[in-house]
Design a protein around this motif. Structure first.
Motif, mmCIF file in Angstrom:
data_model
loop_
_atom_site.group_PDB
_atom_site.id
_atom_site.type_symbol
_atom_site.label_atom_id
_atom_site.label_comp_id
_atom_site.label_asym_id
_atom_site.label_seq_id
_atom_site.Cartn_x
_atom_site.Cartn_y
_atom_site.Cartn_z
ATOM 1 N N ARG A 226 9.872 0.808 6.961
ATOM 2 C CA ARG A 226 9.492 0.733 8.372
ATOM 3 C C ARG A 226 8.748 1.995 8.821
ATOM 4 O O ARG A 226 7.801 1.921 9.610
ATOM 5 C CB ARG A 226 10.750 0.524 9.226
ATOM 6 C CG ARG A 226 10.492 0.408 10.723
ATOM 7 C CD ARG A 226 11.788 0.176 11.477
ATOM 8 N NE ARG A 226 12.733 1.268 11.304
ATOM 9 C CZ ARG A 226 12.672 2.425 11.971
ATOM 10 N NH1 ARG A 226 11.686 2.642 12.831
ATOM 11 N NH2 ARG A 226 13.578 3.354 11.771
ATOM 12 N N LEU A 227 9.126 3.141 8.302
ATOM 13 C CA LEU A 227 8.507 4.398 8.695
ATOM 14 C C LEU A 227 7.178 4.646 7.974
ATOM 15 O O LEU A 227 6.323 5.375 8.482
ATOM 16 C CB LEU A 227 9.448 5.561 8.386
ATOM 17 C CG LEU A 227 10.725 5.678 9.224
ATOM 18 C CD1 LEU A 227 11.635 6.760 8.649
ATOM 19 C CD2 LEU A 227 10.390 5.976 10.683
ATOM 20 N N ALA A 228 7.010 4.070 6.791
ATOM 21 C CA ALA A 228 5.856 4.388 5.947
ATOM 22 C C ALA A 228 4.590 3.685 6.412
ATOM 23 O O ALA A 228 4.632 2.614 7.017
ATOM 24 C CB ALA A 228 6.157 4.016 4.504
ATOM 25 N N GLN A 229 3.452 4.301 6.086
ATOM 26 C CA GLN A 229 2.140 3.727 6.337
ATOM 27 C C GLN A 229 1.396 3.627 5.009
ATOM 28 O O GLN A 229 1.726 4.341 4.053
ATOM 29 C CB GLN A 229 1.358 4.599 7.317
ATOM 30 C CG GLN A 229 1.999 4.713 8.680
ATOM 31 C CD GLN A 229 1.188 5.573 9.633
ATOM 32 O OE1 GLN A 229 0.006 5.854 9.373
ATOM 33 N NE2 GLN A 229 1.802 5.988 10.734
ATOM 34 N N PRO A 230 0.396 2.735 4.909
ATOM 35 C CA PRO A 230 -0.362 2.629 3.659
ATOM 36 C C PRO A 230 -0.893 3.990 3.215
ATOM 37 O O PRO A 230 -1.398 4.768 4.019
ATOM 38 C CB PRO A 230 -1.500 1.671 4.035
ATOM 39 C CG PRO A 230 -0.915 0.812 5.112
ATOM 40 C CD PRO A 230 -0.032 1.730 5.912
ATOM 41 N N GLY A 231 -0.733 4.272 1.929
ATOM 42 C CA GLY A 231 -1.110 5.554 1.366
ATOM 43 C C GLY A 231 0.045 6.528 1.244
ATOM 44 O O GLY A 231 -0.072 7.549 0.557
ATOM 45 N N ALA B 179 6.625 18.436 -3.359
ATOM 46 C CA ALA B 179 5.302 19.071 -3.427
ATOM 47 C C ALA B 179 4.276 18.221 -4.166
ATOM 48 O O ALA B 179 3.078 18.515 -4.119
ATOM 49 C CB ALA B 179 5.425 20.432 -4.101
ATOM 50 N N ALA B 180 4.737 17.172 -4.822
ATOM 51 C CA ALA B 180 3.843 16.381 -5.665
ATOM 52 C C ALA B 180 3.084 15.300 -4.893
ATOM 53 O O ALA B 180 2.170 14.687 -5.451
ATOM 54 C CB ALA B 180 4.644 15.735 -6.799
ATOM 55 N N TYR B 181 3.441 15.067 -3.615
ATOM 56 C CA TYR B 181 2.829 13.966 -2.862
ATOM 57 C C TYR B 181 2.394 14.465 -1.490
ATOM 58 O O TYR B 181 3.014 15.355 -0.903
ATOM 59 C CB TYR B 181 3.821 12.806 -2.727
ATOM 60 C CG TYR B 181 4.322 12.314 -4.063
ATOM 61 C CD1 TYR B 181 3.565 11.443 -4.831
ATOM 62 C CD2 TYR B 181 5.532 12.776 -4.580
ATOM 63 C CE1 TYR B 181 4.001 11.025 -6.078
ATOM 64 C CE2 TYR B 181 5.972 12.362 -5.830
ATOM 65 C CZ TYR B 181 5.207 11.487 -6.574
ATOM 66 O OH TYR B 181 5.636 11.084 -7.811
ATOM 67 N N GLU B 182 1.343 13.850 -0.961
ATOM 68 C CA GLU B 182 0.752 14.325 0.293
ATOM 69 C C GLU B 182 1.546 13.897 1.517
ATOM 70 O O GLU B 182 1.802 14.694 2.412
ATOM 71 C CB GLU B 182 -0.698 13.828 0.397
ATOM 72 C CG GLU B 182 -1.661 14.534 -0.536
ATOM 73 C CD GLU B 182 -1.772 16.020 -0.241
ATOM 74 O OE1 GLU B 182 -1.810 16.394 0.951
ATOM 75 O OE2 GLU B 182 -1.800 16.812 -1.201
ATOM 76 N N SER B 183 1.896 12.624 1.583
ATOM 77 C CA SER B 183 2.558 12.086 2.777
ATOM 78 C C SER B 183 3.764 11.258 2.336
ATOM 79 O O SER B 183 3.612 10.258 1.624
ATOM 80 C CB SER B 183 1.586 11.216 3.582
ATOM 81 O OG SER B 183 2.203 10.744 4.764
ATOM 82 N N ILE B 184 4.954 11.672 2.783
ATOM 83 C CA ILE B 184 6.195 11.171 2.183
ATOM 84 C C ILE B 184 7.160 10.689 3.256
ATOM 85 O O ILE B 184 7.341 11.337 4.298
ATOM 86 C CB ILE B 184 6.884 12.302 1.388
ATOM 87 C CG1 ILE B 184 6.005 12.777 0.233
ATOM 88 C CG2 ILE B 184 8.252 11.869 0.872
ATOM 89 C CD1 ILE B 184 6.444 14.114 -0.348
ATOM 90 N N GLY C 98 0.790 -1.218 0.000
ATOM 91 C CA GLY C 98 0.000 0.000 0.000
ATOM 92 C C GLY C 98 0.825 1.272 0.000
ATOM 93 O O GLY C 98 0.276 2.372 0.106
ATOM 94 N N VAL C 99 2.144 1.147 -0.136
ATOM 95 C CA VAL C 99 3.053 2.297 -0.173
ATOM 96 C C VAL C 99 3.643 2.407 -1.574
ATOM 97 O O VAL C 99 4.122 1.417 -2.139
ATOM 98 C CB VAL C 99 4.172 2.152 0.871
ATOM 99 C CG1 VAL C 99 5.191 3.287 0.744
ATOM 100 C CG2 VAL C 99 3.584 2.114 2.276
#
Length: 478
Positions: free
Chosen positions: A439-444, A364-369, A344-345
């Motif tokens: 490890r740091l990322a969440q789905p989306g 600037a092109a992505y919401e959550s990075i 999901g990432v």
């Protein structure tokens, strides 16, 4: 300074019997030396380096009758009428200081190509800017091709400019990418139309100041015949248009990510529209394409597409060809390239973001990075980048020689963002970086490689760095 090279009846220069010094071997010096030798000049190539590669290149030229001096790029050869330099040679080199004292003009390979054009030469549509040049020129070439025109992407990319102007294949128009270095050494260039995409501090060690860097970029507008295309969001580009000495009737044409004013191209409800090259532009607008026709549809890439469309429209290209050309275009590798979705990432490779301005556009092109960054800073500072991008950051993974500069900027402007600092500079660090980012990322979320730095501390170039990122992502998928 006026060249001592004489002209032929058609106005192109005559080099027969002239003493020309070519400064630098490599991708521009070798073709220039061969062309000049073929035109009857007495050519001497000078080069700072004297390694195995340089000796191999020298042997090829010497076999043609060209004189080559390795390990001595500082001394002006006796009798020199003209210097043709590789674009990267700095203006303060002793060779050029000596040339100025002796009244010897200095051209770059772009200037040489411009002077050698025939009387029926194809017009040049030129692009420069701190970031986005290559993509924009390739988009422009795709649009011109869709319009049925014989064209090529040339200059810093693609076909050699010398090959393009001297080859047997006639072109209708050329899409020309030009760096600030090339523009510095091209005083006679006069484009049909030109664009400066953006301006941000870069190569200041070469130019000496931001003012000198901007002035060299602004040379692209000198003598334009039809349109000077500028970025509405970057006032410095419009300032360069105001300062340019253009032909009577040449117009300033802006591009914007918002609704366009008259004499601009912009975006309205998901459409790229033209209010510059239409009848009654005070009231009318022409649809050119949908935002979804531009891939990827990141904001800075939409801006590139608008600049390319503006230059094409200045040349008379129909709206349908703009749409077709943008749909057909595929960006080069390592430019906001989607690698894979894992758990999901999304994993995105923008290894080409080698400075802060490019990284800012990418972030600037992505919401959550989760941001993977670092490398060689080249004198850059990161406070503005981090402060402007903090709201998008889920986390950051830092690597490379100058990662501490980014870590310190994050501590000042985004202290709540978790940071992983990888104290290693071997090429295997990329796999660890991607693993930590996962490890740091969440789905989306998006794991984004946008280093804001050069790559040469760990990799051969940004291509190898991007390949390492993609390989690491594939290991996550396994």
């Amino acid at each position: 300074m006026t060249s001592s090279v004489s002209s032929q009846r058609d106005g192109s220069p005559s080099f027969h019997g002239r003493h020309v010094t070519v400064a630098g071997l490599g991708v521009s010096g070798i073709p220039a030396a061969k062309v000049l030798h073929g035109l009857g000049a007495k050519v001497t190539v000078v080069n700072d380096g004297d390694d195995a590669r340089a000796r191999e290149q020298a042997a090829q030229l010497q076999a043609l009758g060209v004189t080559v001096r390795l390990g001595d790029g500082a001394t002006l050869p006796e009798g020199t009428d003209l210097i043709v330099t590789a674009p990267g040679w700095k203006p303060d080199k002793p060779l050029f200081v000596a040339a100025a004292k002796a009244g010897v003009p200095v051209w770059g390979d772009v200037e040489l190509a411009w002077r050698l054009r025939g009387p029926d030469a194809a017009p040049w549509l030129c692009v420069t800017g701190t970031n986005g040049k290559t993509t924009t020129v390739q988009m422009l070439a795709s649009i011109l091709t869709a319009a049925g025109l014989r064209t090529a992407a040339v200059g810093n990319i693609g076909v050699s400019l010398l090959d393009a102007v001297l080859g047997d294949e006639p072109y209708d128009v050329l899409a020309v990418e030009l760096s600030s270095y090339q523009l510095h050494w091209a005083p006679s260039l006069r484009a049909h139309s030109a664009a400066v995409l953006n301006l941000a501090p870069d190569h200041l060690d070469w130019h000496g100041s931001m003012e000198a860097y901007a002035a060299d970029k602004g040379r692209i507008y000198e003598g334009n015949r039809v349109a000077c295309v500028y970025n509405v969001a970057d006032g410095a580009t419009e300032d360069l248009v105001r300062e340019a000495d253009v032909e009577e009737g040449c117009r300033a044409v802006g591009f914007t990510l918002g609704p366009p004013a008259p004499s601009q191209l912009g975006v309205v409800e998901g459409l790229l529209v033209d209010r510059a090259f239409v009848e009654n532009r005070q009231r009318n607008a022409q649809e050119l394409a949908e935002v979804s026709d531009v891939r990827p549809s990141a904001p800075h890439n939409i801006a590139n597409a608008l600049a390319a469309a503006a230059l094409a429209r200045a040349f008379g290209v129909a709206p349908a060809a703009v749409r077709e050309g943008l749909r057909a275009f595929r960006p080069d590798a390592h430019r906001i390239a989607h690698v894979a979705d894992v758990g999901g990432v999304a994993y995105v490779d923008d290894s080409k973001a080698t400075n802060t301005h490019a990284a800012q556009a990418s972030l600037a092109a992505y919401e959550s990075i989760v941001w993977i960054a670092g490398g060689l800073a080249k004198g850059a500072v990161f406070d503005e980048l981090v402060a402007g991008s903090a709201k998008h950051l889920r986390g950051a993974v830092l690597m490379g020689a100058d990662r501490a500069l980014i870590r310190e900027a994050l501590a000042r402007h985004a202290p709540e963002v978790p940071v992983v600092d990888l104290d290693r500079t071997d090429t295997g660090a990329m796999l660890q970086a991607v693993t930590e980012a996962q490890r740091l990322a969440q789905p989306g979320d998006t794991v984004l490689l946008a280093p804001a730095c050069a790559s040469m501390d760990m990799f051969t170039n940004y291509n190898q760095r991007g390949d390492a990122f993609a390989a690491a992502v594939r290991e996550l998928e396994a």
